[in-house]
Design a protein around this motif. Structure first.
Motif: not given
Length: 418
Positions: A160-175
């Motif tokens: 549940v939580a992991a994709p949300i955090l990855v998406g939140a970080l995406s504007p600053w760090i490329d996936p």
């Protein structure tokens, strides 16, 4: 969920403590961070691949299951090595293997290099089998089944939580480069796990080679009453494969099905719909374990029944309220099935080498997931987004019927004796 009530279950008070409550929680936390890293980034493969030479992300579907396939292939080997050289060592090996593979994935500058990193992630990882084998070498009966239930909760929370955090970080760090960041998680887990003891099989009353080959499939009893007659291992593997197949088959095309039936639905809403069954598990797994500890076959039958109802409802749902209802039905089935499979796994682990058993169980589980993904892709391409859930419905109904036959003959036999 918690293991606070773990020592209070019947049948465990007279056994020496293999692992304390805090140690089990530490193992669960380490399993969470490993699952977090492994589950958070694959949904973003379509955003990662264009920079690696695949502009349309056509290889995303294949690469999504590459770690799963190679984890399945490697799990039996690592399980046998764990029984021979120590479960803690092989658990550390799994966490460090994830660390190395994430570093390679984050540094890859071509599609072949990235693919190789995912192969290594699957083969060198395998934290499911390694963690459960470690716990099974130290715990027994209801204590083990509750610990396994807690590990499933860790994986659901990460999902549940992991994709949300990855998406939140995406504007600053490329996936793609987030793989480098995620490598810190299994490395940290390995450092914490290094402080835990090597489990002593004597503390759980077993863990050696199998000595019982009973084929009695009609017993639906508590683990404490089954010490001399562990659940047939083939039955556990069959239920595991079909359950994973029936539940996972709805995952790949849920978003497209919701968008097709609910025009204009937001990404946040579809994300919540995807997460609902896993949130049900987190909310009700501990209570379900208490309720069905003594009747796992009944729980398995009910679980498959709810999964069938939920999946069938997906094919007929055309409103947001209907989608929420069928996702909750699927969540009830997911919770019942996963919890009762943990109880059956704890029974089956009695008198068996836990590394080998849980390695094979992971092979079976990953096989079910791969089969579900392949069948879902074929059914979706041929008949549309509703087809995969109908296939899952049929599989769940068959399994529910088979599981029910293990419960009702037993009830009739006991009634005649009275």
């Amino acid at each position: 969920m918690s293991v606070d009530t773990l020592p209070q279950h019947p049948g465990s008070a007279t056994r020496p403590e293999g692992l304390g409550r805090r140690q089990v929680h530490a193992v669960a936390a380490c399993y969470f961070v490993a699952s977090f890293a492994a589950l958070g980034l694959p949904p973003y493969l379509t955003a990662i691949l264009p920079a690696l030479g695949d502009p349309q992300g056509r290889w995303a579907g294949v690469l999504y299951i590459v770690p799963t396939v190679f984890s399945a292939l490697g799990a039996p080997l690592w399980g046998r090595l764990a029984d021979r050289f120590g479960r803690k060592r092989l658990l550390l090996r799994a966490q460090l293997g994830l660390t190395v593979s994430f570093l390679l994935a984050g540094a890859a500058d071509s599609l072949p290099a990235f693919t190789l990193a995912l192969v290594l992630q699957g083969f060198l990882g395998g934290t499911f089998a390694a963690t459960n084998g470690y716990l099974a070498a130290a715990l027994d009966g209801s204590k083990l089944s509750l610990a396994l239930t807690l590990m499933q909760g860790s994986a659901r929370a990460a999902l549940v939580a992991a994709p949300i955090l990855v998406g939140a970080l995406s504007p600053w760090i490329d996936p793609h480069r987030q793989y480098l960041l995620m490598a810190v998680l299994p490395l940290t887990a390995a450092l914490f796990l290094s402080l835990l003891p090597e489990p002593d099989p004597a503390a759980r009353g077993g863990g050696g080679p199998a000595t019982d080959t009973s084929t009695d499939t009609g017993s639906d009893r508590a683990p404490s009453a089954a010490a001399a007659r562990p659940a047939p291992i083939g039955l556990l593997y069959t239920f595991e494969f079909v359950f994973v197949f029936a539940t996972v088959i709805s995952f790949p095309y849920l978003i497209s099905l919701a968008q097709e039936r609910l025009p204009g639905v937001s990404g946040t809403t579809t994300g919540i719909l995807f997460a609902l069954p896993h949130l049900c598990y987190l909310a009700f797994a501990a209570r379900t374990h208490t309720a069905f500890l003594a009747r796992p076959h009944a729980g398995i039958a009910l679980g498959f029944g709810f999964v069938a109802l939920g999946l069938a409802g997906h094919a007929a749902a055309h409103s947001l309220v209907a989608f929420v209802a069928v996702r909750l039905l699927l969540g009830a089935g997911l919770t019942l099935g996963l919890v009762c499979l943990s109880v059956l796994a704890a029974e089956a682990a009695r008198g068996r080498a836990p590394g080998r058993m849980f390695g094979t169980l992971e092979f079976v589980s990953k096989g079910g997931a791969v089969a579900a993904g392949a069948v879902a892709a074929l059914a979706n391409g041929r008949f549309g987004a509703a087809a995969p859930v109908l296939v899952g419905t049929a599989a769940a109904l068959l399994a529910a019927t088979a599981a029910a036959t293990l419960v009702f003959p037993t009830r009739i036999r006991w009634s005649s004796r009275r």
